[in-house]
Each structure stands twice: as structure tokens, then as C-alpha cells.
Enzyme design. Sequence first.
Site, mmCIF file in Angstrom:
data_model
loop_
_atom_site.group_PDB
_atom_site.id
_atom_site.type_symbol
_atom_site.label_atom_id
_atom_site.label_comp_id
_atom_site.label_asym_id
_atom_site.label_seq_id
_atom_site.Cartn_x
_atom_site.Cartn_y
_atom_site.Cartn_z
ATOM 1 N N ASN A 44 0.864 -1.190 0.000
ATOM 2 C CA ASN A 44 0.000 0.000 0.000
ATOM 3 C C ASN A 44 0.892 1.229 0.000
ATOM 4 O O ASN A 44 1.478 1.577 1.020
ATOM 5 C CB ASN A 44 -0.894 -0.032 1.248
ATOM 6 C CG ASN A 44 -1.798 1.187 1.341
ATOM 7 O OD1 ASN A 44 -1.919 1.945 0.368
ATOM 8 N ND2 ASN A 44 -2.430 1.383 2.486
ATOM 9 N N LYS A 69 0.080 4.277 -0.299
ATOM 10 C CA LYS A 69 -0.589 5.445 0.314
ATOM 11 C C LYS A 69 -0.332 6.714 -0.525
ATOM 12 O O LYS A 69 -0.175 6.612 -1.732
ATOM 13 C CB LYS A 69 -0.131 5.613 1.763
ATOM 14 C CG LYS A 69 -0.226 4.317 2.572
ATOM 15 C CD LYS A 69 -0.081 4.536 4.040
ATOM 16 C CE LYS A 69 -0.030 3.208 4.759
ATOM 17 N NZ LYS A 69 -0.029 3.314 6.186
ATOM 18 N N HIS A 118 -9.828 0.721 4.761
ATOM 19 C CA HIS A 118 -8.545 0.947 5.439
ATOM 20 C C HIS A 118 -8.776 1.916 6.600
ATOM 21 O O HIS A 118 -9.544 2.872 6.472
ATOM 22 C CB HIS A 118 -7.516 1.515 4.462
ATOM 23 C CG HIS A 118 -6.128 1.515 5.023
ATOM 24 N ND1 HIS A 118 -5.709 2.437 5.941
ATOM 25 C CD2 HIS A 118 -5.083 0.679 4.822
ATOM 26 C CE1 HIS A 118 -4.455 2.173 6.279
ATOM 27 N NE2 HIS A 118 -4.045 1.111 5.608
ATOM 28 N N GLU A 120 -7.160 4.273 7.788
ATOM 29 C CA GLU A 120 -6.902 5.693 7.511
ATOM 30 C C GLU A 120 -8.081 6.321 6.763
ATOM 31 O O GLU A 120 -8.490 7.443 7.067
ATOM 32 C CB GLU A 120 -5.587 5.843 6.721
ATOM 33 C CG GLU A 120 -4.377 5.525 7.596
ATOM 34 C CD GLU A 120 -3.114 5.138 6.831
ATOM 35 O OE1 GLU A 120 -3.064 5.309 5.600
ATOM 36 O OE2 GLU A 120 -2.166 4.655 7.489
ATOM 37 N N GLU A 165 -5.797 -5.432 10.292
ATOM 38 C CA GLU A 165 -4.778 -4.414 10.536
ATOM 39 C C GLU A 165 -5.087 -3.679 11.838
ATOM 40 O O GLU A 165 -5.833 -2.681 11.833
ATOM 41 C CB GLU A 165 -4.767 -3.398 9.397
ATOM 42 C CG GLU A 165 -4.482 -3.994 8.041
ATOM 43 C CD GLU A 165 -3.882 -2.962 7.108
ATOM 44 O OE1 GLU A 165 -2.732 -3.115 6.731
ATOM 45 O OE2 GLU A 165 -4.569 -1.971 6.803
ATOM 46 N N GLY A 208 1.937 1.713 10.832
ATOM 47 C CA GLY A 208 2.848 2.859 10.718
ATOM 48 C C GLY A 208 3.560 3.204 12.020
ATOM 49 O O GLY A 208 4.195 4.248 12.119
ATOM 50 N N SER A 212 2.957 -2.750 10.308
ATOM 51 C CA SER A 212 4.415 -2.760 10.502
ATOM 52 C C SER A 212 5.065 -4.087 10.130
ATOM 53 O O SER A 212 5.978 -4.546 10.815
ATOM 54 C CB SER A 212 4.758 -2.363 11.946
ATOM 55 O OG SER A 212 4.299 -1.056 12.208
HETATM 56 C C1 PEP Z 1 -1.085 -0.148 6.017
HETATM 57 O O1 PEP Z 1 -1.228 1.048 5.960
HETATM 58 O O2 PEP Z 1 -1.901 -0.886 5.470
HETATM 59 C C2 PEP Z 1 0.065 -0.676 6.762
HETATM 60 C C3 PEP Z 1 0.008 -1.919 7.135
HETATM 61 O O3 PEP Z 1 1.100 0.186 7.017
HETATM 62 P P1 PEP Z 1 2.503 -0.175 7.733
HETATM 63 O O4 PEP Z 1 3.005 -1.456 7.119
HETATM 64 O O5 PEP Z 1 3.398 0.973 7.427
HETATM 65 O O6 PEP Z 1 2.220 -0.338 9.178
#
Ligand code: PEP
Length: 256
Positions: free
Chosen positions: A9, A11, A95, A97, A167, A173, A213
Site C-alpha cells: 500500500n 498510500k 482501510h 486511515e 490491521e 505505521g 508494521s
Molecule cells: C497499512 O497502511 O496498510 C500498513 C500496514 O502500514 P505499515 O506497514 O506501514 O504499518
Amino acid sequence: MRKQYVIGNWKMNLAWEEVLDLCGELKDFMHSLPKTISIGVTPSSPYIPVVMPLLPAHIKVGSQMVSAMESGACTGQVSAKQLDSLGTVFTLIGHSESRALWNESDQELAQKVSQSLETQLEVVFCIGESLEVRESGDYLSFLMHQIKAGLFHLDAKQMKRVILAYEPIWAIGTGKSAQPNQIQEVHQALRGMIATQYGEEVANSFSILYGGSVKPENAAGTFALEDVDGALVGGASLKAQSFAAIAEACVSQKSI
Ligand code: PEP
């Protein structure tokens, strides 16, 4: 054997020159991966059609967002039909976000899922609890609500075109992935919820990705978990070398 996915992703990152560099590097780093793993990336919308011919054919391009509306007077939105007509293979929905930034309601997310499945798009439906919900101990019923509201209006045939991404918001993040036992507990419970609604056959072939992460250092431990079928990767997908290392860990842990 369930299908295994590693999806990057991107972003709202990367200027055009950086996208070009990343696509070139992905070609170099990913060429030796077996076709048995499904690799995807989600560039920002304007990059989608230009990125497609720059990537090796086995890296599928998805969208970070899709409208709940079918077409028409929806300035700023991109419809499932439009994405499908570009050759986009899948779209993220729900997601954390987007849920937070755009106040997406359960009903709107369910509508996005339906609009997408009216086309050839596959859906990567994201769910996850906040730290507050995790600490309350009530996270499984919270996740159950998210799945029920977003997906359980689908029939079993439609459900086979959905991939779930767990997630936990507190791991996205932050550099701090959930612990393997926390991940397995949730993934196993999610598969159980799907089995209760759709039966064992659907649940046993249903892919559930972990996101939060994931990086080369923790990828093997994550993919070693029985109910993890790949990963949705944010930060570590912006560098071809780390993204490829994560995909390779998936191939080796799942023996695919
Ligand atoms: C995401 O935004 O879907 C995500 C998993 O980000 P990160 O791997 O940076 O935690």
C-alpha cells in the site's frame, strides 16, 4: 492451499520520478518470485494506468479507494467501473486511515463492496481495532461487527472474491507489529466467524492477510502462523528490496 498475497500500500507517497524508480527496482528484485504468490501494489489513483505497463505482469495493480456511488455527479470520486475499465485488479476498502479521514460509515463501506463486486474487481476489505478497543478486551466482537456490517450481505460466491486484511490500528505505521500469538488468535477467530456464516469450505479457502508494521525482520514469523495468508504492507513496500524480502519470506514460509 489458500492463495497467499503480499500487497504493497503506497498510500499518498512518492512523486512521479520516485514511482518510476520503484517500478524499475521492483522489476529487478521481484523477477525470481514464483507465480504461486500473488503480488499487488496500490499506487495513488493518477498513477494507476501509467504504472501498469512499467511493472512485471505478475505484479497486479490495485486502487487505494473506490466510490460507493455507481457514476455521475460525484466530484473527486473514482468508480469501481472506471477502475475496472483501466485493468485495475483489486481495491482496498475500509482501510483504517480512510475510515478515520473520511468518516466512512459501515453502510458506505458495504455499498463500496457491492459496487466493486458488480465489476471484475476483487476487494481487500480492511478491519482493525484501536488501542482503546484492544485494551478493553472487546476486540473480537468489535471485529465481528466490522465484518458483519461490511461483508455479510454478500452471498458465498461473492465472498470468494473478497480478501480480508486484519490491521490493528495500533500497529499501522508505528513500527510495532502485533505479537504472533495476538495475530494468530484474531485470524483464527475471523476464519471461525466466516465459517459460521458461509460454511467451512468458504472459510478454509478464504485468504486473511495481516497488516501493521510488517517488515523483513518480522515477516517470516508472521507468515509462519497458520491462519495468516500474506500481508498488506505500508512503509516497507516503498523500497523494492524490503518488499521483495517480505514476499520471499511468504514464499518460503508457506512453501509455495
Ligand atoms: C497499512 O497502511 O496498510 C500498513 C500496514 O502500514 P505499515 O506497514 O506501514 O504499518
